[in-house]
Structure formats: C-alpha cells, structure tokens
Motif scaffolding. Structure first.
Motif, PDB file in Angstrom:
ATOM      1  N   PHE A   1      50.846  15.811  13.290  1.00  0.00           N
ATOM      2  CA  PHE A   1      49.824  16.758  12.696  1.00  0.00           C
ATOM      3  C   PHE A   1      48.533  16.228  13.036  1.00  0.00           C
ATOM      4  N   PRO A   2      48.236  16.763  14.382  1.00  0.00           N
ATOM      5  CA  PRO A   2      46.855  16.419  14.992  1.00  0.00           C
ATOM      6  C   PRO A   2      45.894  17.187  14.340  1.00  0.00           C
ATOM      7  N   SER A   3      44.687  16.806  13.827  1.00  0.00           N
ATOM      8  CA  SER A   3      43.600  17.555  13.392  1.00  0.00           C
ATOM      9  C   SER A   3      42.455  16.978  14.075  1.00  0.00           C
ATOM     10  N   PRO A   4      41.365  17.771  13.986  1.00  0.00           N
ATOM     11  CA  PRO A   4      39.965  17.132  14.835  1.00  0.00           C
ATOM     12  C   PRO A   4      39.801  15.870  14.159  1.00  0.00           C
ATOM     13  N   TYR A   5      39.989  15.720  12.972  1.00  0.00           N
ATOM     14  CA  TYR A   5      39.540  14.348  12.178  1.00  0.00           C
ATOM     15  C   TYR A   5      40.355  13.147  12.445  1.00  0.00           C
ATOM     16  N   ARG A   6      41.936  13.436  12.719  1.00  0.00           N
ATOM     17  CA  ARG A   6      42.615  12.322  12.834  1.00  0.00           C
ATOM     18  C   ARG A   6      42.705  11.893  14.425  1.00  0.00           C
ATOM     19  N   THR A   7      42.499  13.287  15.325  1.00  0.00           N
ATOM     20  CA  THR A   7      42.313  12.687  16.715  1.00  0.00           C
ATOM     21  C   THR A   7      41.156  12.103  16.954  1.00  0.00           C
ATOM     22  N   TRP A   8      40.091  12.523  16.325  1.00  0.00           N
ATOM     23  CA  TRP A   8      38.719  11.825  16.689  1.00  0.00           C
ATOM     24  C   TRP A   8      38.978  10.419  16.250  1.00  0.00           C
ATOM     25  N   LEU A   9      39.361   9.940  14.918  1.00  0.00           N
ATOM     26  CA  LEU A   9      39.436   8.873  14.294  1.00  0.00           C
ATOM     27  C   LEU A   9      40.066   7.890  15.380  1.00  0.00           C
ATOM     28  N   SER A  10      41.368   8.461  15.889  1.00  0.00           N
ATOM     29  CA  SER A  10      42.333   7.517  16.685  1.00  0.00           C
ATOM     30  C   SER A  10      41.375   7.459  18.163  1.00  0.00           C
ATOM     31  N   GLU A  11      40.844   8.388  18.602  1.00  0.00           N
ATOM     32  CA  GLU A  11      40.172   8.184  19.825  1.00  0.00           C
ATOM     33  C   GLU A  11      39.230   7.209  19.754  1.00  0.00           C
ATOM     34  N   VAL A  12      38.349   7.254  18.830  1.00  0.00           N
ATOM     35  CA  VAL A  12      37.077   6.200  18.691  1.00  0.00           C
ATOM     36  C   VAL A  12      37.935   4.686  18.625  1.00  0.00           C
ATOM     37  N   MET A  13      38.783   4.688  17.772  1.00  0.00           N
ATOM     38  CA  MET A  13      39.300   3.354  17.838  1.00  0.00           C
ATOM     39  C   MET A  13      40.256   2.889  19.188  1.00  0.00           C
ATOM     40  N   LEU A  14      40.602   3.664  19.659  1.00  0.00           N
ATOM     41  CA  LEU A  14      41.556   3.409  21.072  1.00  0.00           C
ATOM     42  C   LEU A  14      40.590   3.287  22.084  1.00  0.00           C
ATOM     43  N   GLN A  15      39.227   3.315  22.081  1.00  0.00           N
ATOM     44  CA  GLN A  15      38.215   2.880  23.188  1.00  0.00           C
ATOM     45  C   GLN A  15      38.391   1.402  23.431  1.00  0.00           C
ATOM     46  N   GLN A  16      38.738   1.111  24.572  1.00  0.00           N
ATOM     47  CA  GLN A  16      38.745  -0.220  24.902  1.00  0.00           C
ATOM     48  C   GLN A  16      39.571  -0.997  23.971  1.00  0.00           C
ATOM     49  N   THR A  17      40.529  -0.550  23.263  1.00  0.00           N
ATOM     50  CA  THR A  17      41.177  -1.314  22.432  1.00  0.00           C
ATOM     51  C   THR A  17      42.732  -0.732  22.812  1.00  0.00           C
ATOM     52  N   GLN A  18      43.821  -1.813  22.492  1.00  0.00           N
ATOM     53  CA  GLN A  18      45.329  -1.612  22.671  1.00  0.00           C
ATOM     54  C   GLN A  18      45.765  -0.788  21.484  1.00  0.00           C
TER      55      GLN A  18
END
Ligand code: SF4
Length: 342
Positions: A24-41
């Motif tokens: 269920f990707p949405s701009p909010y969920r995708t954005w949240l995950s992408e922010v967290m995944l920057q330089q992080t496993q």
C-alpha cells in the motif's frame, strides 16, 4: 522494453524483498521510509518505521506532534537533521492539505533531494522517473563499465527506464544493489542482468565504481559533566541547527583536539559555564565515530553547578527518568546515561 529492464523486472517479480513500506505505498509512507533509509540499513530502519507509523498514522499526526517527541522516537537512528526536516515537511504538507503531485513540488520539501523526489514520484505516484542512490549508482557503473561522474549514472538509469513500471524498476535496482551487486564480493553468478553487464564481460567488476578518496575525519574532544540534584540530572538542549540539533545531553564543552591539555579543558569550562573546579571522577569514556567527525568523549562527575546555565545550549532542564523518555537523546548520550544508571 529494454532487455536489461525486462530481465531485471522478471527477477523482481519473483524475488522482491518484502518490506512494510512496499505494501500500500502512499506518498506519506514512501516518504517516511525514504527519509529513514538515507545512509541507514533496512534492518535498522524497520522498527523505527513501525514505531512512527503507529504513533503518526497520517502526516497530520506527525505535524501535530511536538519536536521533542519526534526526536525521542528517532533517538538512535542518527542524522537527526532528517527528523527535524521531516517534522517541518509534515507541517508544510498539512498546511497545503496534500503532498505535491510532481517531482518539482516534492523537491521543494525540506530534506527532499534529487534522489528522494524521483523515488517518491515513481513509487507512490506512478511517475516515469529514474532515480540514483548509492546502490543504483554502483549497479550502473558496473553495467556500463563507466567510472562516472555520478551524473552519468542518472543518464544510464534513465536510458533503461521501462514506461509504466518506473517504481518497480527503481526498487528492483535498489534490491539488486543491496543483495547481489554488493560493494564487496558481488554475486555475479546469481545476477539476473549478468548478460547485460559490461564490467562482467570485461572481467573488470572490481574496478567499478572507482574507489573514493579517503577523507580526513577531524577528532573532537568532548568533556561532559554529570550534575545531580534531588533525583534529577541536569541536561542541556543543543540548538536546533547543527549536529545533534534539538537533542538533550549532559552539559559539555568541545575542543578541536583529540587530547587537549587539562588547562585547556578547565579554561573552556570557565568561559562557557563559569565553572572553575577540576571536575570529579571519570564515569564514562568512549570513542564515538560519526561519518564526518570522531568524538573522544568523557563524562565526569560535576562538582560545582554551572553559574551560567546556557553555555552552548538553547535550554537547560533538570530531568528525571520519566522526562528523559520523552525527549531526543543521541546514541552517545544514551550510552553515557546507561553508565550513570549502573
Ligand atoms: S554481473 Fe556482477 S557486476 Fe554486473 S550487475 Fe550483476 S552483480 Fe553487478
């Protein structure tokens, strides 16, 4: 569709990683995950992602939360400017009533750069846009036996882009880079796009991407003090801008030298906080390595309470356990605090 993209997507359809932000990707969920995944496993991000979604199911909930609470939930994930930008973005989106619908609009959000705007646009909005992060850059460098610069990887990634499946294509490349085309020891024998790979054909995989020049990381001495009063401990809040911005820590001075003279440490305490004693016993000592700085940290028992409470901090507070659980602490402060509790 381009042959490489075809083979890649066939592999992705069979073997895509099951990740919570992919259902269920949405701009909010995708954005949240992408922010967290920057330089992080991915494995590190997973519990944080679940925690944030449980606390803030909608972007409006995140916007309404106090920054201290957001930083508290973020504690331990590092790169705290991401959390501050995320909070700012949530407020902006809530004011507008919706996430932007195109790359240009997404790019204007705090902390959203070229990579992230294209990732969100392709994954959550179905826009045909290629994107390039570290994993994808490495895959493209090898596929094309091209040492770079990075801009060239964007050209390569765009050239293979399959219309209508950009989100899957980008995520497939991310998976390929994380699982098969790894920085060290790529598993070329299991690679779904081996037949399209120029570096493999030339037996030059180890040459791409070319090694980066090693940066000299400065060392900083950080000398902190533990002040106790009636079951409370004194903490300072770092200014919102800068390293560990908005986080709380034991009052400390910093000197740009790994092993400064005792007299220099004493002088810094005097000028920052008006304290003129030598400090008490050593409670905790740690070398803390960040990507851009190495901290030599010491926490000693405070003798005199500071005359000038502000020092380099934006606020001071005597806190107990319950208060500490509601504010942001860096990993270093959390470790020092654990030593205090022993
Ligand atoms: S063949 Fe090897 S180097 Fe080429 S893309 Fe696949 S894993 Fe990477």
């Amino acid at each position: 569709m381009d042959g490489m993209a075809q083979d890649l997507l066939a592999w992705y359809d069979r073997c895509a990683r099951v990740l919570p932000w992919r259902s269920f990707p949405s701009p909010y969920r995708t954005w949240l995950s992408e922010v967290m995944l920057q330089q992080t496993q991915v494995d590190t991000v997973m519990p944080y992602y679940h925690r944030f979604l449980a606390a803030y199911p909608r972007v409006e909930d995140l916007a309404a939360a106090p920054l201290d609470e957001v930083l508290s939930l973020w504690s331990g994930l590092g790169y705290y400017s991401r959390a501050r930008n995320m909070h700012k973005t949530a407020k902006m989106v809530t004011e507008c009533g919706t996430f932007p619908f195109d790359i240009k609009g997404l790019r204007a959000l705090p902390g959203v750069g070229e990579y992230m705007s294209a990732a969100i646009a392709s994954i959550a909005l179905g826009i045909d846009a290629a994107t390039v992060d570290g994993n994808i850059a490495r895959v493209m460098a090898r596929l094309h036996a091209d040492p770079g610069p990075r801009k060239a990887m964007w050209v390569h990634a765009s050239a293979h882009l399959p219309a209508g499946r950009a989100g899957d294509y980008n995520q497939a490349l991310m998976d390929l880079g994380a699982r098969i085309c790894r920085p060290k020891s790529p598993k070329c024998g299991e690679c779904p796009v081996e037949s399209h790979c120029q570096a493999f054909a030339d037996a030059r995989v180890s040459e791409f991407p070319p090694p980066k020049k090693k940066r000299v990381v400065p060392e900083v001495f950080m000398h902190a003090r533990l002040f106790r009063r009636d079951g409370f401990i004194l903490f300072g809040r770092r200014p919102v801008k800068g390293l560990w911005g908005g986080l709380w820590e034991f009052p400390a001075i910093e000197l740009a030298a790994p092993k400064p003279k005792v007299s220099a440490v004493k002088a810094a305490w005097r000028s920052e906080f008006g304290i003129d004693d030598d400090g008490g016993q050593l409670i905790f000592e740690r070398k803390h390595v960040l990507t851009h700085r190495i901290y030599r940290y010491q926490l000693v028992l405070g003798v005199d309470v500071p005359e000038r409470e502000m020092g380099p901090y934006s606020a001071f507070e005597w806190m107990n356990e319950a208060m500490l659980s509601k504010v942001g602490l860096s990993t270093l402060t959390t470790k020092a605090l654990a030593a205090v509790r022993v």
